[in-house]
Write an enzyme that holds these catalytic residues in place. Structure first.
Site, mmCIF file in Angstrom:
data_model
loop_
_atom_site.group_PDB
_atom_site.id
_atom_site.type_symbol
_atom_site.label_atom_id
_atom_site.label_comp_id
_atom_site.label_asym_id
_atom_site.label_seq_id
_atom_site.Cartn_x
_atom_site.Cartn_y
_atom_site.Cartn_z
ATOM 1 N N LYS A 1 -18.875 106.923 -55.747
ATOM 2 C CA LYS A 1 -17.730 107.170 -55.899
ATOM 3 C C LYS A 1 -17.451 106.870 -57.421
ATOM 4 O O LYS A 1 -18.571 106.671 -58.522
ATOM 5 C CB LYS A 1 -17.956 105.639 -55.059
ATOM 6 C CG LYS A 1 -18.088 105.553 -53.833
ATOM 7 C CD LYS A 1 -18.277 103.972 -53.362
ATOM 8 C CE LYS A 1 -18.047 103.893 -51.726
ATOM 9 N NZ LYS A 1 -18.191 102.852 -51.459
ATOM 10 N N THR A 2 -15.926 106.794 -57.672
ATOM 11 C CA THR A 2 -15.565 106.979 -58.198
ATOM 12 C C THR A 2 -14.122 106.377 -59.422
ATOM 13 O O THR A 2 -13.991 105.015 -57.654
ATOM 14 C CB THR A 2 -14.918 108.269 -59.056
ATOM 15 O OG1 THR A 2 -13.892 108.769 -58.826
ATOM 16 C CG2 THR A 2 -15.707 109.940 -59.159
ATOM 17 N N LYS B 1 -24.222 102.155 -55.716
ATOM 18 C CA LYS B 1 -23.761 103.354 -55.014
ATOM 19 C C LYS B 1 -23.327 104.903 -55.149
ATOM 20 O O LYS B 1 -22.442 104.836 -56.249
ATOM 21 C CB LYS B 1 -23.080 103.517 -53.388
ATOM 22 C CG LYS B 1 -24.149 102.663 -52.444
ATOM 23 C CD LYS B 1 -23.046 102.247 -51.126
ATOM 24 C CE LYS B 1 -24.314 101.467 -49.629
ATOM 25 N NZ LYS B 1 -22.742 101.520 -48.690
ATOM 26 N N ASP C 1 -30.835 101.626 -44.433
ATOM 27 C CA ASP C 1 -30.311 100.945 -44.407
ATOM 28 C C ASP C 1 -30.136 101.100 -42.517
ATOM 29 O O ASP C 1 -29.765 100.832 -41.424
ATOM 30 C CB ASP C 1 -28.453 100.813 -44.524
ATOM 31 C CG ASP C 1 -27.641 102.380 -44.146
ATOM 32 O OD1 ASP C 1 -28.546 103.359 -43.950
ATOM 33 O OD2 ASP C 1 -26.853 102.171 -44.528
ATOM 34 N N HIS D 1 -19.378 112.967 -47.802
ATOM 35 C CA HIS D 1 -18.617 112.469 -48.601
ATOM 36 C C HIS D 1 -20.296 112.853 -49.031
ATOM 37 O O HIS D 1 -21.124 113.248 -48.092
ATOM 38 C CB HIS D 1 -18.522 110.753 -49.110
ATOM 39 C CG HIS D 1 -18.479 109.766 -48.470
ATOM 40 N ND1 HIS D 1 -20.342 109.865 -48.735
ATOM 41 C CD2 HIS D 1 -18.412 109.114 -47.502
ATOM 42 C CE1 HIS D 1 -20.456 108.688 -47.787
ATOM 43 N NE2 HIS D 1 -19.464 108.585 -47.412
ATOM 44 N N THR E 1 -15.964 108.144 -39.817
ATOM 45 C CA THR E 1 -15.048 107.491 -40.001
ATOM 46 C C THR E 1 -13.797 108.157 -40.722
ATOM 47 O O THR E 1 -12.985 108.013 -41.082
ATOM 48 C CB THR E 1 -16.079 106.163 -40.885
ATOM 49 O OG1 THR E 1 -17.102 106.919 -42.500
ATOM 50 C CG2 THR E 1 -17.071 105.713 -40.331
ATOM 51 N N HIS F 1 -23.549 111.237 -47.763
ATOM 52 C CA HIS F 1 -24.112 111.912 -46.196
ATOM 53 C C HIS F 1 -24.764 112.852 -47.201
ATOM 54 O O HIS F 1 -25.612 112.980 -45.293
ATOM 55 C CB HIS F 1 -22.572 112.638 -45.443
ATOM 56 C CG HIS F 1 -21.771 111.200 -45.034
ATOM 57 N ND1 HIS F 1 -20.505 111.285 -45.388
ATOM 58 C CD2 HIS F 1 -22.261 110.725 -44.232
ATOM 59 C CE1 HIS F 1 -20.519 110.638 -44.803
ATOM 60 N NE2 HIS F 1 -20.983 110.178 -44.009
ATOM 61 N N GLN G 1 -27.463 103.296 -30.719
ATOM 62 C CA GLN G 1 -27.739 104.242 -30.845
ATOM 63 C C GLN G 1 -29.218 104.545 -30.304
ATOM 64 O O GLN G 1 -29.761 105.231 -30.213
ATOM 65 C CB GLN G 1 -27.848 103.765 -32.144
ATOM 66 C CG GLN G 1 -28.602 104.754 -33.857
ATOM 67 C CD GLN G 1 -28.725 104.752 -34.948
ATOM 68 O OE1 GLN G 1 -27.538 104.184 -35.869
ATOM 69 N NE2 GLN G 1 -30.004 104.961 -35.520
ATOM 70 N N LYS H 1 -23.165 96.132 -43.576
ATOM 71 C CA LYS H 1 -21.429 96.416 -44.435
ATOM 72 C C LYS H 1 -21.534 94.816 -44.229
ATOM 73 O O LYS H 1 -21.919 93.827 -43.597
ATOM 74 C CB LYS H 1 -20.706 96.418 -42.946
ATOM 75 C CG LYS H 1 -20.697 98.398 -43.076
ATOM 76 C CD LYS H 1 -20.047 99.479 -44.194
ATOM 77 C CE LYS H 1 -20.184 100.226 -43.866
ATOM 78 N NZ LYS H 1 -19.948 101.019 -45.302
ATOM 79 N N ARG I 1 -15.765 96.758 -39.800
ATOM 80 C CA ARG I 1 -15.036 98.309 -39.703
ATOM 81 C C ARG I 1 -14.251 97.549 -39.287
ATOM 82 O O ARG I 1 -13.662 97.056 -37.457
ATOM 83 C CB ARG I 1 -16.115 99.184 -39.247
ATOM 84 C CG ARG I 1 -16.647 99.448 -40.327
ATOM 85 C CD ARG I 1 -17.770 100.445 -39.448
ATOM 86 N NE ARG I 1 -18.715 101.204 -40.455
ATOM 87 C CZ ARG I 1 -19.209 101.875 -41.145
ATOM 88 N NH1 ARG I 1 -18.201 102.477 -42.176
ATOM 89 N NH2 ARG I 1 -20.417 102.173 -41.386
#
Length: 424
Positions: free
Chosen positions: A233-234, A230, A195, A45, A40, A48, A174, A82, A86
């Protein structure tokens, strides 16, 4: 400690389709395991890392990992977890993302030798699949009732956003990846985040129907804080593994600032420290949390893993600078990252010409003092610094030779009150 016991101690087994069968399979000899990564973005990040480290743990235990980059599935986007559909990526952007993710994988896994890790792209086998062939060969093996029962599908169907046919089809793609890898690579294990349970079990069922094979699934918990948010993230956005997106210093600081309630779980989930060292760090957190020994170990381990020795050294040096270390040979960008929350002022570069800028005036311009008299007193008392070097002469003039980087001076009053002057 054998692999499954180690994963259990670390809290990394959220679900497993057949724990006893998986244990017997792993004990029978080297196995192949795969995890998929949808491209994506051009970089992975922090989120992962749970799955990257899962592959790494299996490889270190003697098994062969497959990192599957979803060049095909990435065209659709996984609806799991989600709340809305997307945005579809262009073919050009998707190709860049695949290349970026593939490059990063080589930092964490060993791809050398006959038993080395494999880096595959599912577009390779999906590219020539016609729609009719896919429906005949794969779609006929998917009971719609079973698909509708999957949490990832049901939650979206019940949401306001709904679920498009495109995303509904993601599970088939998948699942077929698992069948293809089982047939072509002897892969009998798929892992992923919690998930992904619905997609993984769909692949296991498809493998039974199409190949008559028993396949296995394993999920790990998602990387979250103690209050369920999660991690990774900031306010500035995601913490990326690419130094171009998140500097080694910012990456290091993220882990240094992990809360006491989360640091031990991160050490178990993300590092390879052994049980003995973990127990020592756990005791230190309980006895003296203010020392932040566990956070320092976590930050050092993670930064070295992702950015290497040089990146770790850079991050630690930047940290020293923020706490008073002398500043030299840095770039504007590096200073900007270190002092991201420090007030700054822009001045004309001409002020550094001729006799230069009077240091007293510089302290006032930076907002560290309100008058020349206050600036002089601060210097006399030993509380004024330029580039973390104490100013001893109240008549000092600052020139371009005093810049800490291409255009920046770092001024400080006392121990922690910083300001930047940028000369444009």
């Amino acid at each position: 400690m054998d692999l499954l016991n180690d994963l259990t101690w670390r809290g990394l087994i959220h679900q497993a389709t057949d724990r006893k069968g998986l244990s017997d399979l792993l004990a029978s000899g080297p196995q192949t395991i795969y995890i998929g990564f949808d491209p994506t973005a051009e970089s992975l990040h922090v989120g992962h890392l749970m799955q990257v480290m899962m592959l790494r743990r299996f490889q270190r235990a003697g098994h062969r990992p497959i990192a599957l980059v979803g060049g095909a599935t990435g065209m659709i986007g996984d609806p799991s977890g989600k709340s809305e559909e997307r945005n579809l990526l262009s073919a050009e952007q998707l190709e860049k993302n695949v290349e970026g993710v593939a490059t990063q994988m080589r930092r964490f896994l060993d791809f050398e030798g006959s038993q080395g890790a494999l880096l595959l792209n599912n577009l390779t086998w999906m590219r020539d699949f016609s729609y009719l062939d896919f429906l005949r060969d794969v779609g006929k093996n998917f009971p719609v009732g079973v698909m509708l029962g999957k949490e990832s599908v049901r939650s979206r169907l019940e949401s306001e956003a709904g679920l498009s046919y495109t995303e509904f089809s993601y599970m088939l793609l998948q699942a077929y990846d698992f069948v293809h890898l089982a047939r072509e690579q002897g892969c009998r294990i798929q892992a992923g985040g919690s998930d992904q349970w619905g997609n993984i079990t769909a692949g296991i069922d498809l493998g039974r129907r199409m190949l008559g094979a028993q396949l296995f699934g394993l999920t790990a918990p998602l990387l979250t804080t103690s209050d369920g948010r999660k991690m990774g993230k900031t306010e500035q956005g995601a913490i990326w593994l690419s130094a171009d997106r998140t500097s080694p210093y910012a990456f290091y600081q993220y882990w240094i600032n992990v809360a006491d309630d989360d640091v031990l779980r991160c050490l178990r989930f993300l590092t390879e420290i052994d049980r003995q060292e973990y127990d020592q760090l756990e005791s230190q957190v309980q006895e003296n949390p203010a020392a932040r020994t566990a956070q320092q170990r976590l930050a050092s381990w993670m930064t070295q893993l992702v950015h290497g020795d040089e990146g770790l050294a850079t991050a630690q040096r930047a940290t020293e600078i923020f706490f008073g270390g002398e500043i030299d040979a840095l770039s504007d960008r590096q200073l900007g990252e270190i002092f991201a929350d420090v007030p700054s002022q822009e001045l004309s570069r001409e002020q550094l010409g001729g006799d230069g800028l009077w240091v007293v005036e510089a302290l006032c311009q930076a907002g560290l003092t309100s008058s020349n008299g206050e600036a002089r007193r601060t210097i006399k008392e030993g509380g004024a610094y330029v580039n973390n070097r104490r100013v001893t002469d109240g008549d000092q003039r600052l020139t371009t030779a005093d810049l800490a980087s291409e255009s920046t001076l770092v001024l400080r009053r006392g121990k922690k009150k910083y300001a930047l002057l940028r000369f444009i």
